[in-house]
Write a protein that holds these residues in place. Structure first.
Motif, PDB file in Angstrom:
ATOM      1  N   GLY A  91      -8.541 -25.708  17.994  1.00  0.00           N
ATOM      2  CA  GLY A  91      -9.261 -25.335  19.198  1.00  0.00           C
ATOM      3  C   GLY A  91      -8.408 -25.247  20.438  1.00  0.00           C
ATOM      4  N   GLU A  92      -7.126 -25.517  20.319  1.00  0.00           N
ATOM      5  CA  GLU A  92      -6.243 -25.548  21.486  1.00  0.00           C
ATOM      6  C   GLU A  92      -6.083 -24.160  22.108  1.00  0.00           C
ATOM      7  N   THR A  93      -6.131 -24.121  23.422  1.00  0.00           N
ATOM      8  CA  THR A  93      -5.850 -22.909  24.187  1.00  0.00           C
ATOM      9  C   THR A  93      -4.491 -23.063  24.864  1.00  0.00           C
ATOM     10  N   SER A  94      -4.042 -22.012  25.505  1.00  0.00           N
ATOM     11  CA  SER A  94      -2.765 -22.105  26.216  1.00  0.00           C
ATOM     12  C   SER A  94      -2.876 -23.106  27.370  1.00  0.00           C
ATOM     13  N   ALA A  95      -4.054 -23.183  27.989  1.00  0.00           N
ATOM     14  CA  ALA A  95      -4.257 -24.151  29.085  1.00  0.00           C
ATOM     15  C   ALA A  95      -4.205 -25.577  28.555  1.00  0.00           C
ATOM     16  N   ASP A 120      -7.314 -18.130  23.222  1.00  0.00           N
ATOM     17  CA  ASP A 120      -7.508 -17.461  24.508  1.00  0.00           C
ATOM     18  C   ASP A 120      -8.087 -16.063  24.281  1.00  0.00           C
ATOM     19  N   GLY A 121      -7.442 -15.326  23.356  1.00  0.00           N
ATOM     20  CA  GLY A 121      -7.863 -13.963  23.088  1.00  0.00           C
ATOM     21  C   GLY A 121      -9.263 -13.883  22.520  1.00  0.00           C
ATOM     22  N   LEU A 122      -9.584 -14.785  21.609  1.00  0.00           N
ATOM     23  CA  LEU A 122     -10.912 -14.780  21.001  1.00  0.00           C
ATOM     24  C   LEU A 122     -11.997 -15.138  22.009  1.00  0.00           C
ATOM     25  N   ARG A 123     -11.644 -15.865  23.041  1.00  0.00           N
ATOM     26  CA  ARG A 123     -12.614 -16.254  24.067  1.00  0.00           C
ATOM     27  C   ARG A 123     -12.610 -15.315  25.270  1.00  0.00           C
ATOM     28  N   GLY A 124     -11.719 -14.345  25.250  1.00  0.00           N
ATOM     29  CA  GLY A 124     -11.676 -13.388  26.344  1.00  0.00           C
ATOM     30  C   GLY A 124     -11.137 -13.953  27.644  1.00  0.00           C
ATOM     31  N   PRO A 126      -8.822 -14.419  30.734  1.00  0.00           N
ATOM     32  CA  PRO A 126      -8.005 -13.423  31.440  1.00  0.00           C
ATOM     33  C   PRO A 126      -6.554 -13.436  30.962  1.00  0.00           C
ATOM     34  N   LEU A 127      -6.021 -12.265  30.712  1.00  0.00           N
ATOM     35  CA  LEU A 127      -4.683 -12.140  30.134  1.00  0.00           C
ATOM     36  C   LEU A 127      -3.600 -12.766  31.002  1.00  0.00           C
ATOM     37  N   GLU A 128      -3.743 -12.617  32.314  1.00  0.00           N
ATOM     38  CA  GLU A 128      -2.734 -13.171  33.210  1.00  0.00           C
ATOM     39  C   GLU A 128      -2.702 -14.691  33.137  1.00  0.00           C
ATOM     40  N   GLU A 129      -3.876 -15.276  32.907  1.00  0.00           N
ATOM     41  CA  GLU A 129      -3.939 -16.735  32.776  1.00  0.00           C
ATOM     42  C   GLU A 129      -3.199 -17.196  31.525  1.00  0.00           C
ATOM     43  N   THR A 130      -3.427 -16.493  30.416  1.00  0.00           N
ATOM     44  CA  THR A 130      -2.721 -16.825  29.174  1.00  0.00           C
ATOM     45  C   THR A 130      -1.217 -16.673  29.344  1.00  0.00           C
ATOM     46  N   ARG A 131      -0.824 -15.580  29.950  1.00  0.00           N
ATOM     47  CA  ARG A 131       0.597 -15.310  30.176  1.00  0.00           C
ATOM     48  C   ARG A 131       1.242 -16.418  31.013  1.00  0.00           C
ATOM     49  N   ASN A 132       0.575 -16.788  32.094  1.00  0.00           N
ATOM     50  CA  ASN A 132       1.122 -17.818  32.989  1.00  0.00           C
ATOM     51  C   ASN A 132       1.215 -19.175  32.299  1.00  0.00           C
ATOM     52  N   ASN A 133       0.206 -19.507  31.505  1.00  0.00           N
ATOM     53  CA  ASN A 133       0.215 -20.799  30.807  1.00  0.00           C
ATOM     54  C   ASN A 133       1.370 -20.872  29.809  1.00  0.00           C
ATOM     55  N   LEU A 134       1.553 -19.810  29.051  1.00  0.00           N
ATOM     56  CA  LEU A 134       2.644 -19.783  28.079  1.00  0.00           C
ATOM     57  C   LEU A 134       3.997 -19.849  28.780  1.00  0.00           C
ATOM     58  N   GLN A 135       4.096 -19.149  29.911  1.00  0.00           N
ATOM     59  CA  GLN A 135       5.338 -19.178  30.679  1.00  0.00           C
ATOM     60  C   GLN A 135       5.629 -20.587  31.189  1.00  0.00           C
ATOM     61  N   GLU A 168      -3.105  -5.206  25.433  1.00  0.00           N
ATOM     62  CA  GLU A 168      -2.370  -5.992  26.435  1.00  0.00           C
ATOM     63  C   GLU A 168      -2.119  -7.415  25.949  1.00  0.00           C
ATOM     64  N   PHE A 169      -3.079  -7.957  25.206  1.00  0.00           N
ATOM     65  CA  PHE A 169      -2.894  -9.299  24.642  1.00  0.00           C
ATOM     66  C   PHE A 169      -1.706  -9.298  23.687  1.00  0.00           C
ATOM     67  N   LYS A 170      -1.645  -8.341  22.802  1.00  0.00           N
ATOM     68  CA  LYS A 170      -0.551  -8.235  21.836  1.00  0.00           C
ATOM     69  C   LYS A 170       0.805  -8.137  22.539  1.00  0.00           C
ATOM     70  N   ALA A 171       0.815  -7.443  23.688  1.00  0.00           N
ATOM     71  CA  ALA A 171       2.073  -7.201  24.410  1.00  0.00           C
ATOM     72  C   ALA A 171       2.603  -8.442  25.127  1.00  0.00           C
ATOM     73  N   ILE A 172       1.745  -9.427  25.350  1.00  0.00           N
ATOM     74  CA  ILE A 172       2.165 -10.638  26.073  1.00  0.00           C
ATOM     75  C   ILE A 172       3.376 -11.289  25.403  1.00  0.00           C
ATOM     76  N   PHE A 173       3.350 -11.382  24.087  1.00  0.00           N
ATOM     77  CA  PHE A 173       4.336 -12.180  23.352  1.00  0.00           C
ATOM     78  C   PHE A 173       5.730 -11.549  23.333  1.00  0.00           C
ATOM     79  N   PRO A 174       5.858 -10.271  22.981  1.00  0.00           N
ATOM     80  CA  PRO A 174       7.215  -9.689  23.064  1.00  0.00           C
ATOM     81  C   PRO A 174       7.746  -9.630  24.490  1.00  0.00           C
ATOM     82  N   GLU A 175       6.847  -9.457  25.451  1.00  0.00           N
ATOM     83  CA  GLU A 175       7.296  -9.424  26.854  1.00  0.00           C
ATOM     84  C   GLU A 175       7.832 -10.789  27.287  1.00  0.00           C
ATOM     85  N   LEU A 176       7.131 -11.851  26.922  1.00  0.00           N
ATOM     86  CA  LEU A 176       7.595 -13.197  27.266  1.00  0.00           C
ATOM     87  C   LEU A 176       8.895 -13.538  26.531  1.00  0.00           C
TER      88      LEU A 176
END
Length: 234
Positions: A91-95, A120-124, A126-135, A168-176
Motif C-alpha cells: 500500500g505504500e505510496t511515494s509520499a 500513486d498512479g492507480l490512485r490518480g 497528481p504526477l508532479e507530486e509523485t515526481r517530487n516525492n521520488l526526487q 506522462e506517468f510512464k515517462a516519470i521514471f526514465p526522466e528521473l
C-alpha cells in the motif's frame, strides 16, 4: 610398591583430567573464534536494500517467494558477498516512502533499489507530486551516502486515468533516472503485467512464477551494478 602404584594411578588420572580441561578450553576458544569470524563475515557483507510497495513486499505470497528473496538466492549461488534487505510495504505510496526513508536508511546500504509510484498512479495522484516525492527520496539517499548505487524501477499503469496521464506517468521514471544519473529498470513488470497466468486473482500482484520473471528483470540491471562495484574495488 603398592604406594608407588597408587601414586602412579593418581598421576595418570590428574594428567588425563588436565588434558580434558585443556581440550575443552581449546574447543571453547575455537568455537568462540568461529562465531566471531562468522559474525565478522556477516558484517562485511554489503547491503542491497529494496525499498518499495506490495510488489517488493511479495503481497499474497509465502515468505521468501518475493523477487528480493529470489535474488538473494541467485547472489548466494554466485558467491557474491551481498545481503538483501526487503523494505517493501504493501500500500505504500511515494509520499509514504518519503516519510519513512529516514529510519530505513539507519543501516549502511551499498545498493538502493527504489520501487515506488505504482500506487500513486492507480490512485490518480497528481504526477508532479509523485515526481517530487521520488526526487526527494533520491536526494535523501544520496545525502546519506554519496557513493551509493541507486536503481530506479520503472512502472506503468493501465489507461484507466486517461491516455495522457498514463503516458506522462510512464515517462516519470526514465526522466528521473536520466536527471539523477541512476540505473533504470525500464519496466519492473515486463512480461508479467496483464498475463493472468502470472498474476494473482487481483490481476495486479505477480504469482510465484511471475516473481521469478520480475527477479530476472531486476537482475538484468543489478548484475551490472554489482560487477561494476567489484571492478572498482580491485
Amino acid at each position: 610398591m603398592r604406594s608407588f602404584t597408587l601414586f602412579l594411578s593418581l598421576f595418570i588420572l590428574i594428567s588425563i583430567s588436565s588434558c580434558g580441561e585443556a581440550t575443552k578450553k581449546e574447543e571453547k576458544e575455537t568455537s568462540e573464534e568461529s562465531v566471531e569470524n562468522e559474525n565478522s563475515a556477516q558484517q562485511k557483507k554489503k547491503v542491497i536494500l529494496f525499498f518499495g510497495d506490495s510488489l517488493t513486499a511479495g503481497y499474497g505470497l509465502e515468505q521468501g517467494e518475493g523477487f528480493p528473496e529470489i535474488l538473494q538466492e541467485k547472489i548466494d549461488s554466485l558467491g557474491l558477498s551481498y545481503q538483501v534487505v526487503n523494505a517493501g510495504l504493501s500500500g505504500e505510496t511515494s509520499a509514504g516512502g518519503k516519510n519513512r526513508i529516514d529510519w530505513v536508511l539507519k543501516q549502511n546500504v551499498d545498493v538502493f533499489v527504489l520501487e515506488l509510484g505504482a500506487n500513486d498512479g492507480l490512485r490518480g495522484i497528481p504526477l508532479e507530486e509523485t515526481r517530487n516525492n521520488l526526487q526527494q527520496i533520491i536526494d535523501f539517499v544520496r545525502e546519506q551516502n554519496p557513493d551509493i548505487e541507486i536503481i530506479l524501477a520503472g512502472m506503468q499503469i493501465p489507461p484507466n486515468m486517461g491516455q495522457d496521464y498514463t503516458s506522462e506517468f510512464k515517462a516519470i521514471f526514465p526522466e528521473l533516472a536520466k536527471k539523477n544519473e541512476v540505473h533504470l529498470i525500464k519496466f519492473l513488470l515486463e512480461d508479467v503485467a496483464g498475463n493472468p497466468d502470472l498474476n494473482q486473482q487481483d490481476g495486479i500482484h505477480p504469482t510465484v512464477e511471475g516473481q521469478e520473471i520480475v527477479a530476472d528483470n531486476v537482475w538484468e540491471v543489478l548484475k551490472d551494478v554489482l560487477q561494476n562495484k567489484k571492478d572498482t574495488q580491485m
